[in-house]
Design a protein around this motif. Structure first.
Motif, PDB file in Angstrom:
ATOM      1  N   ILE A  93       0.828  -1.202   0.000  1.00  0.00           N
ATOM      2  CA  ILE A  93       0.000   0.000   0.000  1.00  0.00           C
ATOM      3  C   ILE A  93       0.866   1.257   0.000  1.00  0.00           C
ATOM      4  O   ILE A  93       0.530   2.270  -0.625  1.00  0.00           O
ATOM      5  CB  ILE A  93      -0.947  -0.006   1.221  1.00  0.00           C
ATOM      6  CG1 ILE A  93      -1.980  -1.131   1.079  1.00  0.00           C
ATOM      7  CG2 ILE A  93      -1.653   1.344   1.371  1.00  0.00           C
ATOM      8  CD1 ILE A  93      -2.840  -1.329   2.302  1.00  0.00           C
ATOM      9  N   GLY A  94       2.003   1.184   0.692  1.00  0.00           N
ATOM     10  CA  GLY A  94       2.896   2.323   0.796  1.00  0.00           C
ATOM     11  C   GLY A  94       3.525   2.745  -0.519  1.00  0.00           C
ATOM     12  O   GLY A  94       4.127   3.819  -0.619  1.00  0.00           O
ATOM     13  N   GLN A  95       3.390   1.925  -1.554  1.00  0.00           N
ATOM     14  CA  GLN A  95       3.944   2.264  -2.862  1.00  0.00           C
ATOM     15  C   GLN A  95       3.100   3.293  -3.608  1.00  0.00           C
ATOM     16  O   GLN A  95       3.530   3.826  -4.626  1.00  0.00           O
ATOM     17  CB  GLN A  95       4.050   0.989  -3.717  1.00  0.00           C
ATOM     18  CG  GLN A  95       5.013  -0.054  -3.162  1.00  0.00           C
ATOM     19  CD  GLN A  95       5.008  -1.344  -3.977  1.00  0.00           C
ATOM     20  OE1 GLN A  95       4.235  -1.493  -4.906  1.00  0.00           O
ATOM     21  NE2 GLN A  95       5.871  -2.275  -3.601  1.00  0.00           N
ATOM     22  N   TYR A  96       1.914   3.593  -3.081  1.00  0.00           N
ATOM     23  CA  TYR A  96       0.975   4.446  -3.814  1.00  0.00           C
ATOM     24  C   TYR A  96       0.725   5.762  -3.080  1.00  0.00           C
ATOM     25  O   TYR A  96       0.949   5.876  -1.869  1.00  0.00           O
ATOM     26  CB  TYR A  96      -0.341   3.694  -4.034  1.00  0.00           C
ATOM     27  CG  TYR A  96      -0.147   2.433  -4.839  1.00  0.00           C
ATOM     28  CD1 TYR A  96      -0.202   2.459  -6.233  1.00  0.00           C
ATOM     29  CD2 TYR A  96       0.139   1.230  -4.211  1.00  0.00           C
ATOM     30  CE1 TYR A  96       0.007   1.305  -6.970  1.00  0.00           C
ATOM     31  CE2 TYR A  96       0.366   0.073  -4.942  1.00  0.00           C
ATOM     32  CZ  TYR A  96       0.289   0.117  -6.320  1.00  0.00           C
ATOM     33  OH  TYR A  96       0.517  -1.021  -7.051  1.00  0.00           O
ATOM     34  N   ASP A  97       0.235   6.718  -3.837  1.00  0.00           N
ATOM     35  CA  ASP A  97      -0.078   8.042  -3.303  1.00  0.00           C
ATOM     36  C   ASP A  97      -1.329   7.950  -2.431  1.00  0.00           C
ATOM     37  O   ASP A  97      -2.407   7.600  -2.921  1.00  0.00           O
ATOM     38  CB  ASP A  97      -0.311   9.028  -4.449  1.00  0.00           C
ATOM     39  CG  ASP A  97      -0.438  10.468  -3.967  1.00  0.00           C
ATOM     40  OD1 ASP A  97      -1.108  10.692  -2.934  1.00  0.00           O
ATOM     41  OD2 ASP A  97       0.109  11.367  -4.628  1.00  0.00           O
ATOM     42  N   LEU A  98      -1.170   8.247  -1.159  1.00  0.00           N
ATOM     43  CA  LEU A  98      -2.273   8.102  -0.206  1.00  0.00           C
ATOM     44  C   LEU A  98      -3.458   8.982  -0.575  1.00  0.00           C
ATOM     45  O   LEU A  98      -4.613   8.569  -0.462  1.00  0.00           O
ATOM     46  CB  LEU A  98      -1.775   8.448   1.207  1.00  0.00           C
ATOM     47  CG  LEU A  98      -2.756   8.213   2.360  1.00  0.00           C
ATOM     48  CD1 LEU A  98      -3.119   6.733   2.441  1.00  0.00           C
ATOM     49  CD2 LEU A  98      -2.151   8.674   3.677  1.00  0.00           C
ATOM     50  N   ARG A  99      -3.209  10.194  -1.042  1.00  0.00           N
ATOM     51  CA  ARG A  99      -4.297  11.119  -1.380  1.00  0.00           C
ATOM     52  C   ARG A  99      -5.128  10.606  -2.548  1.00  0.00           C
ATOM     53  O   ARG A  99      -6.355  10.740  -2.566  1.00  0.00           O
ATOM     54  CB  ARG A  99      -3.727  12.497  -1.693  1.00  0.00           C
ATOM     55  CG  ARG A  99      -3.223  13.257  -0.465  1.00  0.00           C
ATOM     56  CD  ARG A  99      -2.529  14.536  -0.852  1.00  0.00           C
ATOM     57  NE  ARG A  99      -1.285  14.271  -1.590  1.00  0.00           N
ATOM     58  CZ  ARG A  99      -0.452  15.214  -2.016  1.00  0.00           C
ATOM     59  NH1 ARG A  99      -0.735  16.489  -1.785  1.00  0.00           N
ATOM     60  NH2 ARG A  99       0.653  14.900  -2.669  1.00  0.00           N
ATOM     61  N   LYS A 100      -4.465  10.029  -3.525  1.00  0.00           N
ATOM     62  CA  LYS A 100      -5.197   9.484  -4.666  1.00  0.00           C
ATOM     63  C   LYS A 100      -6.025   8.267  -4.269  1.00  0.00           C
ATOM     64  O   LYS A 100      -7.122   8.056  -4.777  1.00  0.00           O
ATOM     65  CB  LYS A 100      -4.219   9.110  -5.785  1.00  0.00           C
ATOM     66  CG  LYS A 100      -3.558  10.315  -6.460  1.00  0.00           C
ATOM     67  CD  LYS A 100      -2.641   9.856  -7.587  1.00  0.00           C
ATOM     68  CE  LYS A 100      -1.997  11.064  -8.282  1.00  0.00           C
ATOM     69  NZ  LYS A 100      -1.085  10.631  -9.374  1.00  0.00           N
TER      70      LYS A 100
END
Length: 312
Positions: free
Chosen positions: A214-221
């Motif tokens: 999950i940490g590989q992705y932009d949290l806001r998006k």
């Protein structure tokens, strides 16, 4: 009811803490990107098989199989109901066939493996994990023969037997044979201890892996996809409540209802991220559902478990 909720919430917070470790490890570049592959292979080839073998060796017998003879049948019934709902409903979430398959998978399957196998012994005890593993056998079969396949391009798909003959299924066979034959008595003590220690790693490593991915992705998006919240609400609250109500009307015993909750009320796993990523597909929807559902389930699973315990 509050005590049950608090105890279950504590178990969920422990798992979430492991997931947070993985999330921070990725965001702060404490671990390299290859860590996801390493952790995934450790889980699939060693830790999950260790949990399965350790549990089946301890509890599998002719008597226990007879006592749990209805477990698999109830799971199959619930799975049929899940398909009947998810197949037409997925069309409302996406018009693109590939994205629709992502939602189909999400609406049918929860994280019954990584999270389910971690929650059940923590909440219900080690013996309940044996019944749970028997319960999810149909889920394992369908995941490997249909679930993951729909997220792989046709030209890169494996054969039926290549999909089915995986470490999880093989370890189930080994565990059943060792349990039924009583062969555990001749297994060296050091090997038994090794398997037990590997089994203890399954839950923490699975959640660290989830957080890392999950940490590989932009949290806001990830938190801006409204359809993901709808799918998450169905996955965590509506569907498990419906399935439990149906099985209750059919006369299922309390253990079946609890197993159904933990198999079908768990959040979306990382398969909808891992498989699309491996074959160049869009991973944003799967990552959003994994992150949002794993966060919300911290409260939904204890709530449903407490309510079900109070009703029974």
């Amino acid at each position: 009811m509050f005590e049950t909720f608090s105890a279950t919430l504590n178990a969920m917070l422990v798992l979430f803490s492991y997931m947070l470790i993985g999330f921070v490890a990725k965001k702060k570049d404490i671990l390299p990107d290859s860590a996801a592959t390493v952790l995934s292979r450790l889980e699939n080839y060693f830790f999950i098989p260790a949990v399965i073998i350790n549990t089946f060796v301890e509890y599998c017998s002719i008597v226990s199989l007879s006592e749990n003879r209805n477990v698999i049948l109830y799971c199959i019934l619930t799975l049929v109901l899940a398909f009947a709902i998810a197949m037409p409903l997925s069309k409302a979430f996406a018009s693109d066939l590939y994205q629709r398959n992502i939602y189909r998978y999400a609406l049918v399957f929860g994280n019954f493996s990584y999270m389910g196998m971690a929650i059940v012994p923590a909440v219900m005890g080690a013996e309940a994990l044996y019944s749970y593993m028997l319960y999810v056998l149909p889920l394992c079969f369908v995941v490997y023969t249909w679930g993951t396949v729909i997220m792989i391009p046709k030209e890169k798909r494996k054969t039926f037997w290549q999909n089915l003959l995986n470490p999880t299924v093989i370890s189930i066979g080994i565990g059943i044979v060792l349990g039924l034959t009583g062969a555990k008595s001749i297994v060296p003590a050091f090997l038994t201890t090794t398997i037990q220690n590997c089994a203890s790693c399954m839950g923490p490593v699975a959640m660290i892996l989830t957080g890392f991915i999950i940490g590989q992705y932009d949290l806001r998006k990830m938190i801006n996809n409204k359809r993901v919240y709808i799918a998450t609400g169905l996955r965590l609250l509506v569907f498990p409540t419906l399935y439990i109500a149906v099985l209750s009307l059919l006369g299922a015993d309390p253990m079946i209802l609890f197993l159904t909750l933990f198999a079908f009320g768990t959040p979306l796993g990382v398969n909808t991220v891992v498989f699309p990523a491996a074959y160049g597909g869009d991973t944003s929807t799967g990552a959003s559902m994994a992150m949002i559902s794993h966060t919300i389930c911290i409260f939904t699973i204890p709530l449903l478990y407490a309510v079900l315990t109070g009703l029974i």
